[in-house]
Enzyme design. Sequence first.
Site, PDB file in Angstrom:
ATOM      1  N   HIS A   1       4.743   3.157   8.025  1.00 16.21           N
ATOM      2  CA  HIS A   1       3.745   2.523   8.888  1.00 16.21           C
ATOM      3  C   HIS A   1       3.863   1.006   8.847  1.00 16.21           C
ATOM      4  O   HIS A   1       3.291   0.327   9.698  1.00 16.21           O
ATOM      5  CB  HIS A   1       2.330   2.972   8.516  1.00 16.21           C
ATOM      6  CG  HIS A   1       1.788   2.335   7.276  1.00 16.21           C
ATOM      7  ND1 HIS A   1       1.833   2.948   6.042  1.00 16.21           N
ATOM      8  CD2 HIS A   1       1.184   1.141   7.071  1.00 16.21           C
ATOM      9  CE1 HIS A   1       1.277   2.161   5.138  1.00 16.21           C
ATOM     10  NE2 HIS A   1       0.880   1.061   5.737  1.00 16.21           N
TER      11      HIS A   1
ATOM     12  N   ASP B   1       5.591   9.089   5.212  1.00 20.98           N
ATOM     13  CA  ASP B   1       5.340   7.648   5.301  1.00 20.98           C
ATOM     14  C   ASP B   1       6.252   6.825   4.396  1.00 20.98           C
ATOM     15  O   ASP B   1       5.801   6.019   3.589  1.00 20.98           O
ATOM     16  CB  ASP B   1       3.872   7.343   4.991  1.00 20.98           C
ATOM     17  CG  ASP B   1       3.464   5.949   5.461  1.00 20.98           C
ATOM     18  OD1 ASP B   1       4.160   5.383   6.328  1.00 20.98           O
ATOM     19  OD2 ASP B   1       2.455   5.430   4.946  1.00 20.98           O
TER      20      ASP B   1
ATOM     21  N   SER C   1       0.486  -1.986   1.077  1.00 20.61           N
ATOM     22  CA  SER C   1       1.212  -0.886   1.722  1.00 20.61           C
ATOM     23  C   SER C   1       2.694  -0.932   1.393  1.00 20.61           C
ATOM     24  O   SER C   1       3.315  -1.999   1.396  1.00 20.61           O
ATOM     25  CB  SER C   1       1.045  -0.962   3.244  1.00 20.61           C
ATOM     26  OG  SER C   1      -0.132  -0.331   3.666  1.00 20.61           O
TER      27      SER C   1
END
Length: 509
Positions: free
Chosen positions: A258, A305, A388
Amino acid sequence: MMNYARILLVPLLVVGAVSAQARQGQPPPGLTSPEKLQIQTPQLLLPAIDAEALRRMDEDTRSGLPGAHDKRLAVAHGYSVNADSKRDGSWQILENGDLLWRLTLRVPGATDLHLGFETYELSDGAQLWVTGSNNYYEGPYDAADAAPLWVPVVPGDSATIELRLPAGSAIENTTLALTHVGAGYRDLFHAEPRIGNPGASGACNINVVCPLGQPYSDEARALAYYEFRSGPTTYICTATLLNDVPGDRKNYALTAAHCMSTQAEVATMRLYWNYQSTSCASTTGYSFLQNQTGATLRATRADADFTLVELNQNPDPAWNLFHAGWDATGIAPATTIGLHHPSGDVAKVTLGPAPSEGNNCIGTGGGSVNTHWFTGPYEQGTTEGGSSGSGVWIPAGDSSGAGRRLIGVLSGGTALCAGTLPDNGYDCYGKFSAGWNGPAASSRLRDWLDPASTGTLSVGGINNVQSVVNVDSVLVNRVISERQATQMRDDERGPFERPSPFNPGVRRD
């Protein structure tokens, strides 16, 4: 685009270019001989930004999201431009016959600037620099660097681009165009005020040099804070340099899909290594000098992911990096450790409970089934925007014997600080084991990390030790970089009014 003055001179040769890498070597002419610059530098003025309003808008958007959300962090508003060295800026002939092209761009209100040259091919002997405020510069770049060239962030709301050609060169034989400007609004170079920069993460976060992080000092050397462009916006996330089964130091870095999932995004990647504080209790001693730019997409998948990239060039051996170990068995440890860069801050460490299995908590990848580890509430530390892509690890000393090995990549969650303590939120990490297999090499990890198909599912980490023959010649500039940084600190110039950057394993007298 403004119609700036230009000079045309005699032709010369061009040479091919190879992959790009950032550096900070000899300073540009504008710093070494400003008195010899005979022509006033033209300015490209872009629309002003309101940094505080952009930060507030990001925070309002994030706080309005129900449930879990991803933890990448926007840091710059993008402008598409087309400033060409053959058409814009100004040329002059220096005393020794060299040609110098200069252009200053300005974005009022920007805290720092991110420049992209998607049109880039320099002739033999040409050199390029970008200089921000406080005489902080990146370069020189040359014919050994290839398009697209994304320059690491420079401080301030203005930057001067300088292109120097050897005497007798033809301007027509060098192709250079600035095509993207990211106007930063989180002040990545300064620790105050606390708005998304070094020192900006929540009070419950813990520096990796603190006791909790000391068993992971090697793994912290595998950690990269990085910037990248997606659409018009520049974001930051975290990545980890990985070992592979052959132990051949292929410079694979793992992050979240992402964050980046296309080659166009990966090409804009600018990584910063050893971005750490030298102190447990405060943010000090950090540096942005150990950086490189450019990578190639190897594999990515949305449900688990993950994105695996290969860096375009070897990191400087002097940086003393580490290729981290990993475990693809899918066995849950009794507790978890996280290493990451929250809110653009220096490296932090978290301690979490035993993870449980679940689906992708941020909703990417469609039919996700048990692709993620869930952990939280954290016992110490937390994660934030910018975390992230960071890893979750089996703790040191785990009874499995696989301690200090990465088992997942952060997607996002709800966890935050509640003052000096973690809140009751949770996070989910894409399982390394879920990404190990897949329908094709482009969507799984095993082809890259176990290229001989040995069936190995767990490896330890190794130091980034390389023989001289494998070291790119341009990396010599990195040593010059640190020497220059020391001099700038001694002179109290730029953002170098701090101790030398923390680099575990390197003795400093």
